[in-house]
Design a protein around this motif. Structure first.
Motif, mmCIF file in Angstrom:
data_model
loop_
_atom_site.group_PDB
_atom_site.id
_atom_site.type_symbol
_atom_site.label_atom_id
_atom_site.label_comp_id
_atom_site.label_asym_id
_atom_site.label_seq_id
_atom_site.Cartn_x
_atom_site.Cartn_y
_atom_site.Cartn_z
ATOM 1 N N GLY A 82 0.796 -1.213 0.000
ATOM 2 C CA GLY A 82 0.000 0.000 0.000
ATOM 3 C C GLY A 82 0.832 1.267 0.000
ATOM 4 O O GLY A 82 0.404 2.306 -0.494
ATOM 5 N N ARG A 83 2.046 1.168 0.524
ATOM 6 C CA ARG A 83 2.954 2.317 0.539
ATOM 7 C C ARG A 83 3.998 2.243 -0.569
ATOM 8 O O ARG A 83 4.886 3.081 -0.639
ATOM 9 C CB ARG A 83 3.639 2.419 1.908
ATOM 10 N N GLY A 84 3.909 1.240 -1.444
ATOM 11 C CA GLY A 84 4.821 1.129 -2.582
ATOM 12 C C GLY A 84 6.160 0.494 -2.272
ATOM 13 O O GLY A 84 7.063 0.482 -3.113
ATOM 14 N N PHE A 85 6.298 -0.078 -1.073
ATOM 15 C CA PHE A 85 7.553 -0.716 -0.692
ATOM 16 C C PHE A 85 7.635 -2.154 -1.193
ATOM 17 O O PHE A 85 8.689 -2.769 -1.149
ATOM 18 C CB PHE A 85 7.729 -0.699 0.830
ATOM 19 N N ARG A 86 6.524 -2.667 -1.637
ATOM 20 C CA ARG A 86 6.473 -4.032 -2.169
ATOM 21 C C ARG A 86 5.621 -3.980 -3.426
ATOM 22 O O ARG A 86 4.497 -3.487 -3.396
ATOM 23 C CB ARG A 86 5.866 -4.953 -1.122
ATOM 24 N N LEU A 87 6.163 -4.503 -4.516
ATOM 25 C CA LEU A 87 5.478 -4.456 -5.801
ATOM 26 C C LEU A 87 5.169 -5.856 -6.297
ATOM 27 O O LEU A 87 5.931 -6.789 -6.059
ATOM 28 C CB LEU A 87 6.345 -3.739 -6.840
ATOM 29 N N ILE A 89 4.053 -8.524 -9.557
ATOM 30 C CA ILE A 89 4.436 -8.763 -10.946
ATOM 31 C C ILE A 89 3.632 -7.813 -11.824
ATOM 32 O O ILE A 89 2.436 -7.641 -11.639
ATOM 33 C CB ILE A 89 4.194 -10.231 -11.333
ATOM 34 N N GLY A 90 4.293 -7.181 -12.752
ATOM 35 C CA GLY A 90 3.633 -6.241 -13.644
ATOM 36 C C GLY A 90 3.729 -4.798 -13.177
ATOM 37 O O GLY A 90 3.490 -3.887 -13.960
ATOM 38 N N GLU A 91 4.050 -4.573 -11.898
ATOM 39 C CA GLU A 91 4.249 -3.204 -11.419
ATOM 40 C C GLU A 91 5.700 -2.819 -11.664
ATOM 41 O O GLU A 91 6.611 -3.611 -11.429
ATOM 42 C CB GLU A 91 3.937 -3.095 -9.930
ATOM 43 N N HIS A 92 5.897 -1.606 -12.132
ATOM 44 C CA HIS A 92 7.242 -1.138 -12.461
ATOM 45 C C HIS A 92 7.720 -0.160 -11.400
ATOM 46 O O HIS A 92 7.018 0.802 -11.080
ATOM 47 C CB HIS A 92 7.250 -0.483 -13.841
ATOM 48 N N ASP A 94 9.858 2.243 -11.399
ATOM 49 C CA ASP A 94 10.013 3.650 -11.779
ATOM 50 C C ASP A 94 8.673 4.321 -12.062
ATOM 51 O O ASP A 94 8.617 5.532 -12.266
ATOM 52 C CB ASP A 94 10.963 3.800 -12.964
ATOM 53 N N LEU A 95 7.580 3.569 -12.033
ATOM 54 C CA LEU A 95 6.250 4.130 -12.254
ATOM 55 C C LEU A 95 5.371 4.099 -11.008
ATOM 56 O O LEU A 95 4.355 4.783 -10.953
ATOM 57 C CB LEU A 95 5.541 3.375 -13.379
ATOM 58 N N THR A 96 5.746 3.300 -10.025
ATOM 59 C CA THR A 96 4.945 3.138 -8.809
ATOM 60 C C THR A 96 5.608 3.906 -7.671
ATOM 61 O O THR A 96 6.709 3.567 -7.248
ATOM 62 C CB THR A 96 4.835 1.646 -8.438
ATOM 63 N N PRO A 97 4.961 4.947 -7.156
ATOM 64 C CA PRO A 97 5.579 5.755 -6.099
ATOM 65 C C PRO A 97 5.609 5.034 -4.756
ATOM 66 O O PRO A 97 4.890 4.066 -4.536
ATOM 67 C CB PRO A 97 4.685 6.988 -6.029
ATOM 68 N N ILE A 98 6.459 5.556 -3.875
ATOM 69 C CA ILE A 98 6.471 5.115 -2.478
ATOM 70 C C ILE A 98 5.894 6.235 -1.623
ATOM 71 O O ILE A 98 5.908 7.398 -2.021
ATOM 72 C CB ILE A 98 7.888 4.764 -1.977
ATOM 73 N N GLU A 99 5.383 5.854 -0.466
ATOM 74 C CA GLU A 99 4.992 6.828 0.555
ATOM 75 C C GLU A 99 5.949 6.633 1.717
ATOM 76 O O GLU A 99 5.945 5.592 2.364
ATOM 77 C CB GLU A 99 3.553 6.592 1.015
ATOM 78 N N ASP A 100 6.810 7.620 1.947
ATOM 79 C CA ASP A 100 7.826 7.469 2.978
ATOM 80 C C ASP A 100 7.273 7.734 4.376
ATOM 81 O O ASP A 100 6.073 7.966 4.554
ATOM 82 C CB ASP A 100 9.060 8.324 2.675
ATOM 83 N N TRP A 101 8.132 7.713 5.354
ATOM 84 C CA TRP A 101 7.790 7.889 6.765
ATOM 85 C C TRP A 101 7.093 9.220 7.046
ATOM 86 O O TRP A 101 6.310 9.320 7.982
ATOM 87 C CB TRP A 101 9.046 7.753 7.626
ATOM 88 N N SER A 102 7.374 10.246 6.234
ATOM 89 C CA SER A 102 6.784 11.569 6.463
ATOM 90 C C SER A 102 5.460 11.752 5.713
ATOM 91 O O SER A 102 4.898 12.837 5.726
ATOM 92 C CB SER A 102 7.771 12.658 6.041
ATOM 93 N N ARG A 103 5.008 10.680 5.056
ATOM 94 C CA ARG A 103 3.792 10.659 4.233
ATOM 95 C C ARG A 103 3.962 11.372 2.900
ATOM 96 O O ARG A 103 2.977 11.622 2.210
ATOM 97 C CB ARG A 103 2.580 11.180 5.012
ATOM 98 N N CYS A 104 5.207 11.722 2.552
ATOM 99 C CA CYS A 104 5.474 12.262 1.215
ATOM 100 C C CYS A 104 5.493 11.112 0.222
ATOM 101 O O CYS A 104 5.920 10.011 0.548
ATOM 102 C CB CYS A 104 6.827 12.972 1.168
ATOM 103 N N ARG A 105 5.013 11.384 -0.968
ATOM 104 C CA ARG A 105 5.049 10.380 -2.035
ATOM 105 C C ARG A 105 6.153 10.767 -2.997
ATOM 106 O O ARG A 105 6.299 11.925 -3.370
ATOM 107 C CB ARG A 105 3.700 10.309 -2.739
ATOM 108 N N TRP A 106 6.935 9.766 -3.391
ATOM 109 C CA TRP A 106 8.083 9.956 -4.271
ATOM 110 C C TRP A 106 8.044 8.947 -5.405
ATOM 111 O O TRP A 106 7.689 7.791 -5.199
ATOM 112 C CB TRP A 106 9.387 9.724 -3.509
#
Length: 121
Positions: A82-87, A89-92, A94-106
């Motif tokens: 849900g936070r993009g730390f685990r993807l 099959i089929g998710e890329h 460089d296209l799937t952002p992460i949500e870090d500890w500060s709730r920023c999405r990168w």
């Protein structure tokens, strides 16, 4: 193919500012009690695809596969996904952002940089 090169490892740690991207704690990279989490798993025996060990697929977290934040993510795969730390099959990475500890999405870029998207609500 084995793990990331030392150049890639340094690039990811620098991008992540020696900080666990899950909890925000400083990571002492000299101690070995940190991991570069593969967002999309290498699979049994690794992968021949170069991007699997590339900076967009790697993220700095504290602990090992069974301890601290890395261990927590392994034990809670739905939350990690849900936070993009685990993807899946089929998710890329460089296209799937992460949500870090500060709730920023990168968006993690293939060149080792990151692009701010927005703060999660």
């Amino acid at each position: 193919m084995s793990g990331p090169t030392s150049k890639t490892r340094r690039m990811v740690i620098k991008r992540d500012e020696s900080t666990c991207q899950w909890c925000g704690s400083h990571v002492d990279t000299s101690s070995g009690w940190y991991s570069l989490q593969h967002r999309r798993a290498r699979g049994m025996g690794g992968s021949k695809q170069a991007w699997i060990n590339g900076p967009a697929n790697l993220i700095t977290v504290c602990g090992t596969g069974t301890t601290q934040c890395h261990g927590y993510m392994e034990a809670h795969p739905i939350e990690a996904a849900g936070r993009g730390f685990r993807l899946g099959i089929g998710e890329h990475p460089d296209l799937t952002p992460i949500e870090d500890w500060s709730r920023c999405r990168w968006r993690l870029e293939v060149d080792g940089s990151r692009t701010a998207l927005e703060v999660a609500r």
